[in-house]
Write an enzyme that holds these catalytic residues in place. Structure first.
Site, short mmCIF file in Angstrom:
data_model
loop_
_atom_site.label_atom_id
_atom_site.label_comp_id
_atom_site.label_asym_id
_atom_site.label_seq_id
_atom_site.Cartn_x
_atom_site.Cartn_y
_atom_site.Cartn_z
N LEU A 160 -2.77 53.38 25.41
CA LEU A 160 -2.72 53.74 23.98
C LEU A 160 -3.69 52.86 23.19
O LEU A 160 -3.30 52.14 22.28
CB LEU A 160 -1.29 53.62 23.44
CG LEU A 160 -1.06 54.39 22.15
CD1 LEU A 160 -0.85 55.88 22.43
CD2 LEU A 160 0.14 53.85 21.37
N GLY A 161 -4.97 52.93 23.58
CA GLY A 161 -6.01 52.22 22.83
C GLY A 161 -6.57 53.13 21.76
O GLY A 161 -5.84 53.96 21.19
N ARG A 162 -7.87 52.99 21.51
CA ARG A 162 -8.51 53.80 20.46
C ARG A 162 -8.32 55.29 20.74
O ARG A 162 -7.86 56.05 19.87
CB ARG A 162 -10.00 53.46 20.39
CG ARG A 162 -10.29 52.07 19.87
CD ARG A 162 -11.74 51.70 20.09
NE ARG A 162 -12.02 51.49 21.48
CZ ARG A 162 -12.36 50.32 22.03
NH1 ARG A 162 -12.47 49.25 21.28
NH2 ARG A 162 -12.58 50.22 23.33
N ILE A 163 -8.66 55.72 21.96
CA ILE A 163 -8.59 57.15 22.28
C ILE A 163 -7.14 57.59 22.44
O ILE A 163 -6.74 58.65 21.92
CB ILE A 163 -9.44 57.46 23.54
CG1 ILE A 163 -10.92 57.20 23.25
CG2 ILE A 163 -9.23 58.90 23.99
CD1 ILE A 163 -11.84 57.25 24.47
N ILE A 238 -8.75 62.37 30.85
CA ILE A 238 -10.04 62.29 30.14
C ILE A 238 -10.62 60.89 30.29
O ILE A 238 -11.58 60.54 29.60
CB ILE A 238 -9.91 62.65 28.64
CG1 ILE A 238 -8.81 61.84 27.95
CG2 ILE A 238 -9.66 64.13 28.44
CD1 ILE A 238 -9.10 60.43 27.60
N ARG A 240 -11.17 58.24 33.55
CA ARG A 240 -12.10 58.11 34.67
C ARG A 240 -11.44 58.71 35.90
O ARG A 240 -10.22 58.52 36.11
CB ARG A 240 -12.43 56.63 34.95
CG ARG A 240 -13.38 55.99 33.96
CD ARG A 240 -14.81 56.52 34.12
NE ARG A 240 -15.73 55.87 33.20
CZ ARG A 240 -16.09 56.34 32.01
NH1 ARG A 240 -15.59 57.47 31.57
NH2 ARG A 240 -16.97 55.68 31.27
N ASP A 264 -11.34 66.25 32.90
CA ASP A 264 -12.73 66.11 32.41
C ASP A 264 -13.53 65.19 33.32
O ASP A 264 -14.74 65.09 33.19
CB ASP A 264 -12.71 65.55 30.97
CG ASP A 264 -14.10 65.51 30.34
OD1 ASP A 264 -14.85 66.50 30.48
OD2 ASP A 264 -14.43 64.48 29.71
N GLU A 269 -18.20 62.19 40.68
CA GLU A 269 -18.99 63.12 39.85
C GLU A 269 -20.46 63.11 40.27
O GLU A 269 -20.97 62.04 40.64
CB GLU A 269 -18.87 62.71 38.38
CG GLU A 269 -17.46 62.86 37.89
CD GLU A 269 -17.27 62.34 36.46
OE1 GLU A 269 -18.28 62.08 35.77
OE2 GLU A 269 -16.13 62.19 36.06
N HIS A 286 -17.20 66.57 32.60
CA HIS A 286 -17.29 65.29 31.87
C HIS A 286 -18.01 65.46 30.53
O HIS A 286 -19.07 64.88 30.29
CB HIS A 286 -18.01 64.23 32.74
CG HIS A 286 -17.71 62.83 32.30
ND1 HIS A 286 -17.64 61.77 33.17
CD2 HIS A 286 -17.45 62.31 31.08
CE1 HIS A 286 -17.38 60.65 32.50
NE2 HIS A 286 -17.25 60.96 31.23
P1 NAP Z 1 -9.32 50.97 24.73
O1 NAP Z 1 -9.24 51.04 23.24
O2 NAP Z 1 -9.77 49.70 25.38
O3 NAP Z 1 -7.87 51.39 25.29
C1 NAP Z 1 -7.47 51.21 26.60
C2 NAP Z 1 -5.95 51.31 26.66
O4 NAP Z 1 -5.55 51.28 28.04
C3 NAP Z 1 -5.22 50.15 25.98
O5 NAP Z 1 -4.10 50.64 25.31
C4 NAP Z 1 -4.77 49.26 27.15
O6 NAP Z 1 -3.61 48.54 26.78
C5 NAP Z 1 -4.49 50.33 28.20
N1 NAP Z 1 -4.54 49.83 29.57
C6 NAP Z 1 -5.55 49.15 30.16
N2 NAP Z 1 -5.22 48.88 31.44
C7 NAP Z 1 -3.99 49.40 31.65
C8 NAP Z 1 -3.11 49.45 32.76
N3 NAP Z 1 -3.43 48.87 33.93
N4 NAP Z 1 -1.93 50.09 32.63
C9 NAP Z 1 -1.58 50.66 31.45
N5 NAP Z 1 -2.37 50.65 30.36
C10 NAP Z 1 -3.55 50.02 30.47
O7 NAP Z 1 -10.30 52.08 25.29
P2 NAP Z 1 -10.68 53.49 24.61
O8 NAP Z 1 -11.79 53.33 23.66
O9 NAP Z 1 -9.41 54.15 24.16
O10 NAP Z 1 -11.27 54.23 25.91
C11 NAP Z 1 -10.44 54.46 27.05
C12 NAP Z 1 -11.26 54.99 28.20
O11 NAP Z 1 -11.57 56.36 28.02
C13 NAP Z 1 -12.64 54.35 28.41
O12 NAP Z 1 -12.57 53.10 29.05
C14 NAP Z 1 -13.35 55.38 29.24
O13 NAP Z 1 -13.17 55.14 30.63
C15 NAP Z 1 -12.65 56.69 28.87
N6 NAP Z 1 -13.58 57.59 28.17
C16 NAP Z 1 -13.84 58.82 28.70
C17 NAP Z 1 -14.73 59.66 28.05
C18 NAP Z 1 -15.04 61.04 28.57
O14 NAP Z 1 -16.13 61.54 28.30
N7 NAP Z 1 -14.15 61.70 29.26
C19 NAP Z 1 -15.37 59.25 26.89
C20 NAP Z 1 -15.07 57.99 26.38
C21 NAP Z 1 -14.17 57.18 27.03
P3 NAP Z 1 -3.18 47.18 27.54
O15 NAP Z 1 -4.44 46.34 27.63
O16 NAP Z 1 -2.10 46.58 26.67
O17 NAP Z 1 -2.66 47.58 28.87
#
Ligand code: NAP
Length: 330
Positions: A160-163, A238, A240, A264, A269, A286
């Site tokens: 539950l980060g930005r996305i 969505i 990885r 996605d 890939e 993707h």
């Molecule tokens: P973010 O803000 O860093 O959020 C990551 C979230 O994951 C945080 O809530 C983190 O909380 C949680 N997390 C990390 N490791 C974890 C684990 N082992 N177990 C449970 N929760 C965990 O990142 P974001 O900006 O939302 O982006 C997330 C990801 O989306 C990117 O890293 C990228 O791989 C993917 N993405 C995909 C696309 C696409 O085209 N499909 C585009 C952009 C991004 P905690 O640290 O408290 O666990």
């Protein structure tokens, strides 16, 4: 540390290099402004004299600067990554060598969350499958089977980060019950935190994966999580491909252990296993952040990081693992 040698004057040709393909307008700008060179795909093919000139690499989340390439660049100061995910870049080596890494957070959040909603709606309502049904001329022989209601469902978000939060806000607008799993509960939200992915899957109609890729999350969604999701549960990814055990997913789909999936991202890939190409799986190549507007915003943020570094200014968006380096070097 080499970072203190940066200056605002135009860097010598070969200082800025490109790893992998980039958005064409980004490639054009770094070639015009910095005479950027394209690095060979195989680090072993790199000429040592050219390698020694490189201080900055511009890359994408899909290609990154992996261990061997980084090790072959002795004077590297910064990796500017086009994309928020940087699991393809060796950040541990970067941090150890004082190399900074930047990414493009926030600017792509809305489009990736929109993609997650599109996949959720499609797996519940089967719009893609029903459109194929119409196009194939099958409507004349009877209506499309009933589907599942997305509104008022329970949406479990893994990460539950930005996305993840942007997905949660959108799901809430559909009157969904939102649950989430992270390692640490998010204090600023009121949605229920579930400590384990298995328990989250057990309580959700759809499990949406939004954690970063990399070693810490490799195979986090495994056979046990999929079994917990159950025959009425959907998986949407969505994040990885590495986060989901793709073989276990295929087995679960073939055994009817889950209801379907919306993907996605994939483990290797652009290869998509033929056994995943099924009617109950929505597959996207993707495209999560793939709109003109968002890709231009990502380009501008990538360039802002590169220019800030070359001008000796603080970086707009360093990744957490190397963010402390900025304070040490500026
Ligand atoms: P973010 O803000 O860093 O959020 C990551 C979230 O994951 C945080 O809530 C983190 O909380 C949680 N997390 C990390 N490791 C974890 C684990 N082992 N177990 C449970 N929760 C965990 O990142 P974001 O900006 O939302 O982006 C997330 C990801 O989306 C990117 O890293 C990228 O791989 C993917 N993405 C995909 C696309 C696409 O085209 N499909 C585009 C952009 C991004 P905690 O640290 O408290 O666990």
């Amino acid at each position: 540390m080499t970072n203190s040698t940066t200056s605002a004057s135009s860097p010598a040709p070969g200082t800025v290099a490109q790893a992998g393909p980039l958005l064409p307008s980004l490639e054009r700008i770094i070639q015009q402004e910095y005479a950027a060179v394209r690095l060979p795909d195989d680090a072993a093919a790199l000429d040592p004299a050219d390698a020694a000139k490189v201080r900055a690499v511009v890359t994408s989340g899909r290609v990154g600067v992996p261990s061997a390439l980084m090790a072959a660049l002795p004077n590297l100061e910064i990796v500017t990554n086009f994309g928020v995910g940087y699991d393809t870049t060796d950040v541990a080596q970067a941090a150890e060598r004082g190399i900074q890494v930047t990414n493009t957070p926030d600017v792509l959040t809305d489009c990736v969350a929109d993609t997650a909603l599109g996949l959720m709606l499609d797996v519940f309502r089967r719009f893609g499958a029903s459109e194929r049904f119409l196009r194939d001329g099958r409507w004349e022989s009877g209506g499309f089977p009933l589907t599942r209601r997305f509104s008022r469902s329970t949406v479990g978000i893994l990460g539950l980060g930005r996305i993840g939060q942007a997905i949660a806000r959108r799901a809430a607008a559909f009157d969904a019950t939102v649950l989430y799993t992270t390692r640490r509960p998010v204090e600023s939200v009121t949605w229920e935190h579930i400590p384990s992915a298995v328990e989250l899957a057990r309580r959700s109609d759809v499990l949406v994966v939004a954690v970063p890729g990399g070693a810490a999350t490799d195979g986090l969604v495994d056979a046990e999580v999929l079994r917990a999701l159950g025959p009425d549960g959907f998986l949407v990814n969505i994040a990885r491909g590495s986060v989901v055990d793709e073989d276990a997913l295929i087995d679960a789909l073939e055994a009817g252990e889950i209801a379907g999936a919306g993907l996605d991202v994939f483990a290797h890939e652009p290869h998509v296993p033929p056994r995943l190409i099924r009617d109950d799986v929505t597959l996207l190549p993707h495209v999560g952040s793939g709109t003109r507007e968002t890709r231009e915003d990502m380009r501008d943020l990538t360039l802002a990081n590169l220019r800030a570094h070359l001008a000796g200014q603080p970086l707009p968006t360093p990744v957490p693992e190397t963010a402390g380096l900025a304070a040490l070097t500026h």
